[in-house]
Design a protein around this motif. Structure first.
Motif, PDB file in Angstrom:
ATOM      1  N   THR A 185      27.446 -10.641  39.689  1.00 54.00           N
ATOM      2  CA  THR A 185      26.837 -10.118  38.473  1.00 54.00           C
ATOM      3  C   THR A 185      26.823 -11.232  37.441  1.00 54.00           C
ATOM      4  O   THR A 185      27.820 -11.940  37.263  1.00 54.00           O
ATOM      5  N   PHE A 186      25.690 -11.381  36.746  1.00 50.94           N
ATOM      6  CA  PHE A 186      25.540 -12.456  35.773  1.00 50.94           C
ATOM      7  C   PHE A 186      25.418 -11.896  34.360  1.00 50.94           C
ATOM      8  O   PHE A 186      25.212 -10.699  34.159  1.00 50.94           O
ATOM      9  N   THR A 187      25.573 -12.782  33.392  1.00 52.29           N
ATOM     10  CA  THR A 187      25.477 -12.394  31.989  1.00 52.29           C
ATOM     11  C   THR A 187      24.675 -13.439  31.227  1.00 52.29           C
ATOM     12  O   THR A 187      24.658 -14.623  31.591  1.00 52.29           O
ATOM     13  N   LEU A 188      24.024 -12.996  30.159  1.00 51.02           N
ATOM     14  CA  LEU A 188      23.202 -13.878  29.333  1.00 51.02           C
ATOM     15  C   LEU A 188      23.732 -13.983  27.904  1.00 51.02           C
ATOM     16  O   LEU A 188      23.639 -15.033  27.269  1.00 51.02           O
ATOM     17  N   LYS A 189      24.328 -12.916  27.400  1.00 48.59           N
ATOM     18  CA  LYS A 189      24.619 -12.828  25.969  1.00 48.59           C
ATOM     19  C   LYS A 189      25.556 -13.922  25.461  1.00 48.59           C
ATOM     20  O   LYS A 189      25.435 -14.360  24.311  1.00 48.59           O
ATOM     21  N   GLU A 190      26.479 -14.376  26.290  1.00 50.13           N
ATOM     22  CA  GLU A 190      27.430 -15.391  25.830  1.00 50.13           C
ATOM     23  C   GLU A 190      26.759 -16.742  25.548  1.00 50.13           C
ATOM     24  O   GLU A 190      27.360 -17.617  24.916  1.00 50.13           O
ATOM     25  N   LEU A 191      25.551 -16.918  26.021  1.00 48.29           N
ATOM     26  CA  LEU A 191      24.844 -18.184  25.805  1.00 48.29           C
ATOM     27  C   LEU A 191      24.004 -18.175  24.535  1.00 48.29           C
ATOM     28  O   LEU A 191      23.458 -19.204  24.139  1.00 48.29           O
ATOM     29  N   LEU A 192      23.897 -17.000  23.899  1.00 45.36           N
ATOM     30  CA  LEU A 192      22.968 -16.837  22.774  1.00 45.36           C
ATOM     31  C   LEU A 192      23.627 -16.913  21.407  1.00 45.36           C
ATOM     32  O   LEU A 192      23.031 -16.521  20.409  1.00 45.36           O
ATOM     33  N   GLY A 193      24.842 -17.420  21.359  1.00 41.71           N
ATOM     34  CA  GLY A 193      25.477 -17.685  20.079  1.00 41.71           C
ATOM     35  C   GLY A 193      26.422 -16.607  19.605  1.00 41.71           C
ATOM     36  O   GLY A 193      26.259 -15.424  19.892  1.00 41.71           O
ATOM     37  N   THR A 194      27.431 -17.013  18.855  1.00 39.74           N
ATOM     38  CA  THR A 194      28.406 -16.102  18.260  1.00 39.74           C
ATOM     39  C   THR A 194      27.806 -15.450  17.010  1.00 39.74           C
ATOM     40  O   THR A 194      26.712 -15.813  16.559  1.00 39.74           O
TER      41      THR A 194
END
Length: 301
Positions: A185-194
């Motif tokens: 399972t992959f994720t994208l949100k952690e790459l889009l900034g704090t």
């Protein structure tokens, strides 16, 4: 060796001129790609090789076909698209013709062994979006091997369907979140900034465009970026997905809140282009909330 999602690397496209080049490809074991021209009644894939057609037998069409864990729709849906393969050899047809036999399964097995099995949690890769469903986005992580990004891992800001964030065929960055019983399972949100990184793009007193994501009795949540939303007072009639101009009334880092005032509705479409704050490497821990915030929001890989 790099293993690309199918249809991405044009250098792999097969353009053979004669049978001598085909024979050389058998010996080299190199990976090629070709457009599927036909899926016949037996669900064999016929592939454009340049001067001739090649055939991927149904059993060699994808990992899981032989085992029964993958349905034949995975083959049928490839017509008109590029797929990867190795040239296996030749086989005589019913009328004595020489058929060029290809295998996609062999390439996927190699990709699994040399790439996918070695991925670490938190490792960032490139992938291609292949299908969007209500629960998430299916992605090709290499050689047609599919994995999933669940909808809640596409961004911090909540969306009702992945199509609001991504387009089919789009190339994206993502990170491996979990590996369980062979399922990735992959994720994208952690790459889009704090929160802090995204909030730094906006200032009190500005009027900007956002997207309505949720209309509640106490206010309207307006997305400013995929990882940042503010709360606006209810003003007039707005609906989910609508673009609005909003006045930034206040920014409160310790509470992770941005207070907005809806100025007007807009006719513009939402921008889907993603801004990556992290695009390579391996993430071990990601903290969304600012230092000193009244609650900690983080991801530990």
């Amino acid at each position: 060796m790099n293993f690309y999602p199918e249809g991405v690397n044009n250098a792999l496209v097969a353009d053979f001129k004669d049978y001598d080049q085909i024979k050389a490809a058998v010996k080299s074991g190199d990976i090629y790609e070709g457009r599927v021209l036909l899926c016949d009644r037996e669900h064999n894939l016929h592939v454009d090789l340049g001067f001739a057609e090649g055939v991927i037998p149904r059993s060699e069409g994808a990992l899981g076909i032989i085992e029964g864990t993958v349905r034949d729709i995975a083959l049928i849906s490839k017509v008109g698209k590029r797929v990867c393969f190795r040239v296996v050899g030749f086989q005589s047809g019913e009328n004595g013709e020489k058929n060029i036999i290809l295998s996609r399964r062999m390439v996927q097995l190699r990709c699994m062994k040399e790439f996918v099995d070695n991925l670490r949690c938190g490792e960032i890769i490139s992938a291609r979006v292949t299908r969007l469903e209500g629960f998430g986005a299916f992605i090709d992580i290499g050689c047609g091997i599919n994995s999933l990004i669940p909808i809640d891992m596409l961004s911090v800001s909540r969306i009702s369907h992945p199509r609001e964030r991504l387009d089919e065929g789009e190339i994206i960055k993502c990170a491996l979140k979990n590996r369980e019983n062979g399922k990735l399972t992959f994720t994208l949100k952690e790459l889009l900034g704090t929160w802090e990184e995204n909030a730094a793009r906006f200032f009190v007193g500005e009027t900007v465009v956002g997207t309505v994501r949720s209309v509640e009795s106490y206010g309207v949540f307006v997305e400013l970026t995929p990882n940042l939303a503010g709360l606006a007072e209810i003003s007039g009639s707005v609906r989910n997905g609508q673009r609005v101009s909003v006045y930034i009334k206040s920014v409160i880092p310790e509470r992770m809140k941005i207070k907005l005032i809806i100025v007007d509705t807009c006719a513009t479409q939402g921008e889907k282009e993603l801004d990556y704050f992290i695009s390579s490497g391996v993430i071990s821990r990601w903290q969304y909330s600012p230092t000193g915030a009244d609650r900690v929001i983080e991801t530990v890989f």
